[in-house]
Motif scaffolding. Structure first.
Motif, mmCIF file in Angstrom:
data_model
loop_
_atom_site.group_PDB
_atom_site.id
_atom_site.type_symbol
_atom_site.label_atom_id
_atom_site.label_comp_id
_atom_site.label_asym_id
_atom_site.label_seq_id
_atom_site.Cartn_x
_atom_site.Cartn_y
_atom_site.Cartn_z
ATOM 1 N N THR A 47 0.825 -1.219 0.000
ATOM 2 C CA THR A 47 0.000 0.000 0.000
ATOM 3 C C THR A 47 0.856 1.265 0.000
ATOM 4 O OG1 THR A 47 -0.117 0.243 2.424
ATOM 5 C CG2 THR A 47 -1.713 -1.250 1.379
ATOM 6 N N ARG A 48 2.200 1.105 0.130
ATOM 7 C CA ARG A 48 3.093 2.248 0.258
ATOM 8 C C ARG A 48 4.050 2.384 -0.928
ATOM 9 N NH1 ARG A 48 2.733 3.740 5.634
ATOM 10 N NH2 ARG A 48 1.788 2.170 6.982
ATOM 11 N N ARG A 49 4.445 1.268 -1.483
ATOM 12 C CA ARG A 49 5.468 1.279 -2.528
ATOM 13 C C ARG A 49 4.844 1.595 -3.893
ATOM 14 N NH1 ARG A 49 10.207 2.329 -4.879
ATOM 15 N NH2 ARG A 49 11.014 0.646 -6.181
ATOM 16 N N GLN A 50 5.366 2.642 -4.542
ATOM 17 C CA GLN A 50 4.916 2.994 -5.884
ATOM 18 C C GLN A 50 5.940 2.555 -6.909
ATOM 19 O OE1 GLN A 50 3.430 6.822 -6.754
ATOM 20 N NE2 GLN A 50 2.175 6.986 -4.916
ATOM 21 N N ALA A 51 5.463 2.018 -8.018
ATOM 22 C CA ALA A 51 6.324 1.629 -9.130
ATOM 23 C C ALA A 51 5.540 1.777 -10.426
ATOM 24 C CB ALA A 51 6.790 0.187 -8.969
ATOM 25 N N PHE A 52 6.157 2.370 -11.420
ATOM 26 C CA PHE A 52 5.539 2.571 -12.737
ATOM 27 C C PHE A 52 4.208 3.316 -12.626
ATOM 28 C CE2 PHE A 52 7.995 -1.410 -12.898
ATOM 29 C CZ PHE A 52 8.972 -1.036 -13.805
ATOM 30 N N GLY A 53 4.184 4.267 -11.711
ATOM 31 C CA GLY A 53 3.034 5.139 -11.619
ATOM 32 C C GLY A 53 1.887 4.651 -10.774
ATOM 33 N N ASN A 54 2.078 3.557 -10.040
ATOM 34 C CA ASN A 54 0.971 3.053 -9.226
ATOM 35 C C ASN A 54 1.531 2.324 -8.006
ATOM 36 O OD1 ASN A 54 -1.692 2.560 -8.516
ATOM 37 N ND2 ASN A 54 -2.251 1.955 -10.609
ATOM 38 N N VAL A 55 0.704 2.189 -6.955
ATOM 39 C CA VAL A 55 1.126 1.429 -5.786
ATOM 40 C C VAL A 55 0.991 -0.062 -6.089
ATOM 41 C CG1 VAL A 55 0.656 3.190 -4.047
ATOM 42 C CG2 VAL A 55 -1.188 1.680 -4.807
ATOM 43 N N LEU A 56 1.795 -0.879 -5.400
ATOM 44 C CA LEU A 56 1.863 -2.306 -5.707
ATOM 45 C C LEU A 56 0.530 -3.011 -5.548
ATOM 46 C CD1 LEU A 56 5.274 -3.341 -4.071
ATOM 47 C CD2 LEU A 56 4.804 -2.704 -6.450
#
Length: 621
Positions: free
Chosen positions: A368-377
């Motif tokens: 719920t915290r980590r963002q990658a490629f423009g979205n959270v996991l």
């Protein structure tokens, strides 16, 4: 994004200006005068820092545990137990967790000599480790099971609390496991050794930190761990006062700051001879320090340098005249430690399930915290699918842990039926061996879900994996325990396996009217029948198939536990989904491998040829 004030500055940033010293100085002056801020200049390292995963209350988050307790614990006990578990669930995520981090930073060390050259073998542990001793007493982590305030559910309550404690325990859970086992041994032999109840039992089960003792379990010698009959070389010499002195070398002894220990040794006869094998082993009680506080003729040779469990002091010990007392009949040493082994294996199972729950909770929060490629996991279906598969394994392991604990609680207060005793004997090695394997897979997958951060020691995540590896080894490796499963079946003349089958049928009956669980229940029923049929028709292949057979028993029983939980009035849609997903796997790998001729003599020969293909020392085969 940032803005620059002039074309010259832009050209410098873009690398299109010849960067002579004069030009750079000129541009810097222009930047300073225009108050332009560049990222990563001087002390500015950028505004973004990854948000770390956070622990919340570890009890209130655990739906599987809460539902299981509601299903089994009577209402007159449930509220009080839940209240304490909720309070403790908060502690293990805060102050107790902080202590575990300190234990990792401050591992134990050994001082062999004092400043004047005198050998002292002083084991120095972290103040945090000592504080965990006090907390263990105050929270009743051993006492709960023996006070029996909650009747047969006391043991389940204790194990649930230990389950919350394990991932935050700084490995203090290890001496607690052996302490629990020691208390169980003393309780079982109290008629023959009543003095031990006053001397040791009351301390092992105390809630007073100043009185609370922990126990060691010194069984492993140089020749190996599980083969105590062939590997125990320690001898015991009878003294005029009825005590013994022990002489031997204990190669792997954990929690060496404990107050007492149980150990195996071979009593010397009048001729100075011993009886080899199991029949020559007796059980001895010893205290680590004498009445003056000095080591009881014990030399600590070295502390072990281990892959994990670094917080836990594990040593090689030379017993050179250690005073001890024989507490079993001659030749009944291994039988006398059976209660301790059962308990430590259940503690091991609890630790495996708890570690899985901890990494899944952390990975879920991180998603719920980590963002990658423009979205959270959490918004990527593939990532959530991976977490869901980890969750299914974790719930199955947890239910197996709680069920074995519940059965042990019934045996504790002597209300278990013969059927339940046989089931407990069979399930204990199954639970230990299978959850140990599950734990390694789930925790490894969990670390991967954090990406590179999962590999950084500072995050405290790699410790989970390092510490979990021992759970497949402690108290018997997977193959050793698989063979123990066969012994349990053989010794009961097949009754343990029949009890297993009948118990599954009872659990599946609870889902008879649940259409959502019909397919899963039928698959488990067929798997149970397949196991019975295989054992009946392939007795000669069972030893070769022992590992796959144990896996089949474990998966099938876990399936029945998940279905029973999903069919209860407290179940959620997630419980039903978990049972469905679990039962999609191959529940009986022993049957699948048998169909592929995996247990024939040809397979044995081919396996040997494969393993030793290219081996350069054929003379040793």
């Amino acid at each position: 994004m940032f803005r620059v004030g002039s074309r010259r500055v832009q050209r410098l940033v873009n690398g299109r200006l010849r960067n002579t010293a004069a030009e750079v100085q000129s541009v810097v002056q222009e930047l300073n005068s225009s108050n332009v801020s560049l990222p990563f200049s001087r002390a500015n390292i950028g505004p973004f820092f990854q948000d770390q995963p956070r622990l919340d209350n570890q009890f209130t988050q655990d739906i599987t545990l809460k539902t299981y307790l509601k299903r089994h614990v009577p209402k007159q006990f449930l509220a009080e137990i839940e209240t304490d578990l909720e309070l403790f669930g908060g502690r293990v995520a805060t102050d107790i967790y902080d202590l575990s981090l300190r234990c990792e930073r401050e591992p134990p060390y050994l001082e062999h000599f004092d400043a004047w050259g005198k050998r002292i073998d002083c084991l120095v542990t972290s103040p945090a480790w000592q504080k965990l001793h006090d907390i263990s007493a105050e929270e009743g982590l051993i006492a709960i099971a023996y006070e029996r305030k909650y009747a047969e559910w006391s043991r389940l309550y204790q194990m649930c609390k230990l389950y919350l404690f394990f991932p935050s325990s700084g490995l203090y859970s290890c001496p607690l496991a052996m302490t629990d086992g020691a208390a169980k041994i003393i309780e079982s032999i109290q008629d023959k050794t009543p003095w031990l109840m006053e001397r040791a039992y009351r301390r092992l089960t105390s809630r007073d930190p100043s009185q609370f003792w922990t126990s060691g379990q010194w069984m492993t010698e140089r020749k190996g761990g599980s083969d105590v009959a062939g590997g125990t070389e320690t001898v015991a010499k009878l003294q005029p006062d009825g005590s013994y002195t022990l002489h031997g070398y204990k190669w792997f002894s954990s929690a060496n700051d404990s107050d007492m220990a149980f150990t195996l040794a071979r009593p010397l006869d009048d001729d100075g001879s011993t009886i080899m094998g199991t029949k020559g082993l007796s059980l001895f009680y010893l205290e680590v320090n004498d009445e003056n506080g000095n080591l009881n003729n014990i030399e600590v040779q070295k502390l072990k340098n281990k892959l994990g469990t670094r917080q836990l002091p594990t040593a090689e010990l030379l017993l050179d005249g250690t005073k001890a007392f024989k507490v079993s009949e001659d030749g009944r040493g291994t039988a006398a430690i059976s209660n301790m082994l059962m308990l430590t294996r259940i503690h091991n199972t609890t630790g495996a399930a708890a570690s899985m729950r901890r990494i899944v909770n952390l990975a879920r929060d991180y998603s719920t915290r980590r963002q990658a490629f423009g979205n959270v996991l959490k918004n990527y279906p593939l990532h959530v699918q991976t977490l869901a598969r980890m969750e299914v394994e974790t719930r199955a392991a947890c239910l197996m842990t709680f069920e074995v604990s519940r059965l042990l609680g019934r045996e504790d207060v002597d209300v278990a039926s013969e059927h339940e005793k046989q089931l407990l004997r069979l399930l204990t090695p199954l639970a230990k061996l299978y959850t140990g394997k599950q734990c390694m897979e789930v925790v490894s997958e969990g670390l991967e879900s954090f990406g590179g951060q999962g590999y950084i020691e500072d995050t405290d995540l790699p410790k989970l994996l390092r510490d979990c590896q021992v759970l497949t080894i402690w108290e018997g490796t997977t193959n050793i325990l698989s063979l123990d499963v066969l012994r349990a079946i053989a010794k009961s003349k097949g009754k343990a396996l029949q009890s297993f089958h009948e118990d599954i049928e009872t659990k599946l009956a609870s889902a008879a009217d649940n259409g959502d669980l019909k397919t899963a229940a039928e698959k488990v029923r067929q798997a149970s029948g397949t196991i019975l049929q295989f054992a009946g028709k392939n007795a000669s292949s069972l030893e070769f198939a022992a590992r796959d057979f144990a896996y089949s028993l474990s998966r099938t029983y876990m399936g029945s536990l998940l279905i029973e939980q999903a069919a209860s009035s407290y179940a959620s849609e997630s419980d039903v989904y978990t049972a469905q997903r679990w039962c999609e796997k191959d529940l009986t790998p022993v049957s699948s491998h048998f169909s592929n001729s995996a247990y024939t003599q040809d397979a044995t020969d081919s396996n040997f040829s494969l393993v030793f293909d290219g081996y350069l020392h054929p003379s040793r085969l």
